[in-house]
Design a protein around this motif. Sequence first.
Motif, PDB file in Angstrom:
ATOM      1  N   ILE A  90     135.051  29.200 -11.407  1.00 19.46           N
ATOM      2  CA  ILE A  90     135.897  28.098 -11.858  1.00 19.46           C
ATOM      3  C   ILE A  90     135.788  27.922 -13.363  1.00 19.46           C
ATOM      4  O   ILE A  90     136.789  27.722 -14.054  1.00 19.46           O
ATOM      5  N   ALA A  91     134.563  28.020 -13.882  1.00 23.64           N
ATOM      6  CA  ALA A  91     134.355  27.891 -15.331  1.00 23.64           C
ATOM      7  C   ALA A  91     135.090  28.997 -16.079  1.00 23.64           C
ATOM      8  O   ALA A  91     135.708  28.756 -17.121  1.00 23.64           O
ATOM      9  N   ALA A  92     135.049  30.219 -15.545  1.00 17.54           N
ATOM     10  CA  ALA A  92     135.747  31.333 -16.179  1.00 17.54           C
ATOM     11  C   ALA A  92     137.254  31.106 -16.175  1.00 17.54           C
ATOM     12  O   ALA A  92     137.946  31.430 -17.151  1.00 17.54           O
ATOM     13  N   HIS A  93     137.755  30.525 -15.088  1.00 16.75           N
ATOM     14  CA  HIS A  93     139.183  30.199 -14.999  1.00 16.75           C
ATOM     15  C   HIS A  93     139.604  29.265 -16.137  1.00 16.75           C
ATOM     16  O   HIS A  93     140.600  29.507 -16.822  1.00 16.75           O
ATOM     17  N   PHE A  94     138.820  28.208 -16.358  1.00 18.08           N
ATOM     18  CA  PHE A  94     139.164  27.255 -17.407  1.00 18.08           C
ATOM     19  C   PHE A  94     138.926  27.824 -18.805  1.00 18.08           C
ATOM     20  O   PHE A  94     139.518  27.348 -19.776  1.00 18.08           O
ATOM     21  N   ALA A  95     138.084  28.848 -18.895  1.00 15.23           N
ATOM     22  CA  ALA A  95     137.838  29.503 -20.184  1.00 15.23           C
ATOM     23  C   ALA A  95     138.822  30.646 -20.417  1.00 15.23           C
ATOM     24  O   ALA A  95     138.740  31.347 -21.430  1.00 15.23           O
ATOM     25  N   SER A  96     139.776  30.826 -19.491  1.00 13.53           N
ATOM     26  CA  SER A  96     140.765  31.904 -19.579  1.00 13.53           C
ATOM     27  C   SER A  96     140.100  33.277 -19.643  1.00 13.53           C
ATOM     28  O   SER A  96     140.491  34.149 -20.409  1.00 13.53           O
ATOM     29  N   GLU A  97     139.093  33.467 -18.813  1.00 14.32           N
ATOM     30  CA  GLU A  97     138.377  34.732 -18.742  1.00 14.32           C
ATOM     31  C   GLU A  97     138.303  35.204 -17.292  1.00 14.32           C
ATOM     32  O   GLU A  97     138.102  34.399 -16.379  1.00 14.32           O
ATOM     33  N   TRP A  98     138.451  36.506 -17.095  1.00 15.25           N
ATOM     34  CA  TRP A  98     138.294  37.083 -15.766  1.00 15.25           C
ATOM     35  C   TRP A  98     136.831  37.437 -15.554  1.00 15.25           C
ATOM     36  O   TRP A  98     136.276  38.265 -16.268  1.00 15.25           O
ATOM     37  N   ASP A  99     136.190  36.788 -14.585  1.00 11.69           N
ATOM     38  CA  ASP A  99     134.820  37.116 -14.226  1.00 11.69           C
ATOM     39  C   ASP A  99     134.846  38.440 -13.458  1.00 11.69           C
ATOM     40  O   ASP A  99     135.535  38.547 -12.439  1.00 11.69           O
ATOM     41  N   PRO A 156     142.860  32.994 -14.253  1.00  9.54           N
ATOM     42  CA  PRO A 156     142.580  33.913 -13.149  1.00  9.54           C
ATOM     43  C   PRO A 156     142.826  33.381 -11.742  1.00  9.54           C
ATOM     44  O   PRO A 156     143.335  34.118 -10.887  1.00  9.54           O
ATOM     45  N   LEU A 157     142.488  32.137 -11.481  1.00 10.44           N
ATOM     46  CA  LEU A 157     142.657  31.635 -10.116  1.00 10.44           C
ATOM     47  C   LEU A 157     144.119  31.512  -9.715  1.00 10.44           C
ATOM     48  O   LEU A 157     144.432  31.338  -8.534  1.00 10.44           O
ATOM     49  N   HIS A 158     145.022  31.648 -10.669  1.00 15.65           N
ATOM     50  CA  HIS A 158     146.445  31.598 -10.349  1.00 15.65           C
ATOM     51  C   HIS A 158     146.908  32.824  -9.553  1.00 15.65           C
ATOM     52  O   HIS A 158     148.055  32.851  -9.082  1.00 15.65           O
ATOM     53  N   VAL A 159     146.032  33.819  -9.383  1.00 21.75           N
ATOM     54  CA  VAL A 159     146.419  34.931  -8.504  1.00 21.75           C
ATOM     55  C   VAL A 159     146.618  34.439  -7.078  1.00 21.75           C
ATOM     56  O   VAL A 159     147.330  35.076  -6.292  1.00 21.75           O
ATOM     57  N   PHE A 160     146.010  33.293  -6.740  1.00 25.03           N
ATOM     58  CA  PHE A 160     146.171  32.764  -5.390  1.00 25.03           C
ATOM     59  C   PHE A 160     147.572  32.212  -5.149  1.00 25.03           C
ATOM     60  O   PHE A 160     147.934  31.915  -4.003  1.00 25.03           O
ATOM     61  N   ARG A 161     148.370  32.093  -6.217  1.00 27.34           N
ATOM     62  CA  ARG A 161     149.764  31.700  -6.018  1.00 27.34           C
ATOM     63  C   ARG A 161     150.509  32.780  -5.237  1.00 27.34           C
ATOM     64  O   ARG A 161     151.471  32.487  -4.520  1.00 27.34           O
ATOM     65  N   PHE A 162     150.072  34.036  -5.377  1.00 26.80           N
ATOM     66  CA  PHE A 162     150.740  35.132  -4.679  1.00 26.80           C
ATOM     67  C   PHE A 162     150.531  35.073  -3.166  1.00 26.80           C
ATOM     68  O   PHE A 162     151.183  35.814  -2.425  1.00 26.80           O
ATOM     69  N   VAL A 163     149.606  34.228  -2.719  1.00 29.17           N
ATOM     70  CA  VAL A 163     149.414  34.053  -1.276  1.00 29.17           C
ATOM     71  C   VAL A 163     149.687  32.608  -0.869  1.00 29.17           C
ATOM     72  O   VAL A 163     149.238  32.143   0.175  1.00 29.17           O
ATOM     73  N   GLY A 164     150.418  31.886  -1.708  1.00 28.37           N
ATOM     74  CA  GLY A 164     150.912  30.565  -1.339  1.00 28.37           C
ATOM     75  C   GLY A 164     149.968  29.404  -1.551  1.00 28.37           C
ATOM     76  O   GLY A 164     150.221  28.317  -1.033  1.00 28.37           O
ATOM     77  N   LEU A 165     148.889  29.579  -2.320  1.00 31.61           N
ATOM     78  CA  LEU A 165     147.937  28.496  -2.520  1.00 31.61           C
ATOM     79  C   LEU A 165     148.122  27.835  -3.883  1.00 31.61           C
ATOM     80  O   LEU A 165     148.182  28.522  -4.912  1.00 31.61           O
ATOM     81  N   ASP A 166     148.201  26.511  -3.870  1.00 26.20           N
ATOM     82  CA  ASP A 166     148.324  25.741  -5.106  1.00 26.20           C
ATOM     83  C   ASP A 166     146.947  25.623  -5.750  1.00 26.20           C
ATOM     84  O   ASP A 166     145.992  25.142  -5.118  1.00 26.20           O
ATOM     85  N   VAL A 167     146.826  26.043  -6.989  1.00 26.53           N
ATOM     86  CA  VAL A 167     145.517  26.122  -7.636  1.00 26.53           C
ATOM     87  C   VAL A 167     144.927  24.741  -7.893  1.00 26.53           C
ATOM     88  O   VAL A 167     143.716  24.537  -7.742  1.00 26.53           O
TER      89      VAL A 167
END
Length: 227
Positions: A90-99, A156-167
């Motif tokens: 989650i921290a990496a997501h907000f830092a715009s970094e791919w863990d 990064p967590l926005h990849v879950f939009r491709f499976v219908g999940l709201d981040v």
Amino acid sequence: MRHKARASVVEQAWKVVLSQADKSRVRKARQDAKNGAVSDVRMGDGTITATVRASGPERGTFQVVLPWLADYTQHGKHVAKWLAHRPDWIAAHFASEWDPELLSFLNENGLNVFPDETTFERLKWEAKCTCSDWQPLCSHMLSLLFYLLADADEHPLHVFRFVGLDVEWLLDEAHRESARWVSEQGERNDSVGQRIPSRDVTIRVNELLGDVEAVSPSGRLAPRFGK
């Protein structure tokens, strides 16, 4: 400025699709997406929809529809539980970094947030656009795709939009899951006069995965979302 080390993470994963699309359309779509042609992006009913403003011979504004890669809407709480146990993701997501561990987790466990060799053919039949271009994967469809890829590279967590999940919902639910877990651990350990070991908070999310079964429209193997 975006870091080169992560700038192509998601686009690289989509090469299996982009390599099959018309190269001139890919170039135009990438540029249009960068220039802000995509707006009003929405998700629901198995699709991601948007308005795409077109330049070139066929100027205008068109409505584009892309299908989800899979439907995980029934499994959102399980995904949130994984995130709750990996606050570093989650921290990496907000830092715009791919863990790197998040990327490995998604790939190794066969999650459907990235395409496979069947995706291009599926997009040809299920993606839609209101333009007059009858060829599969017009530049407007590709513009929306590039918009989504850039968004997931940056968040990064926005990849879950491709499976219908709201981040935003996922993050809220992960926060609630963390609070519940800490509360339960606190009650359990208080009853025996022990403190909660901080290392327990870093439970490996792989332990939350069950066996695999097909849960996606394409029949790909993906985690069985158990209790």
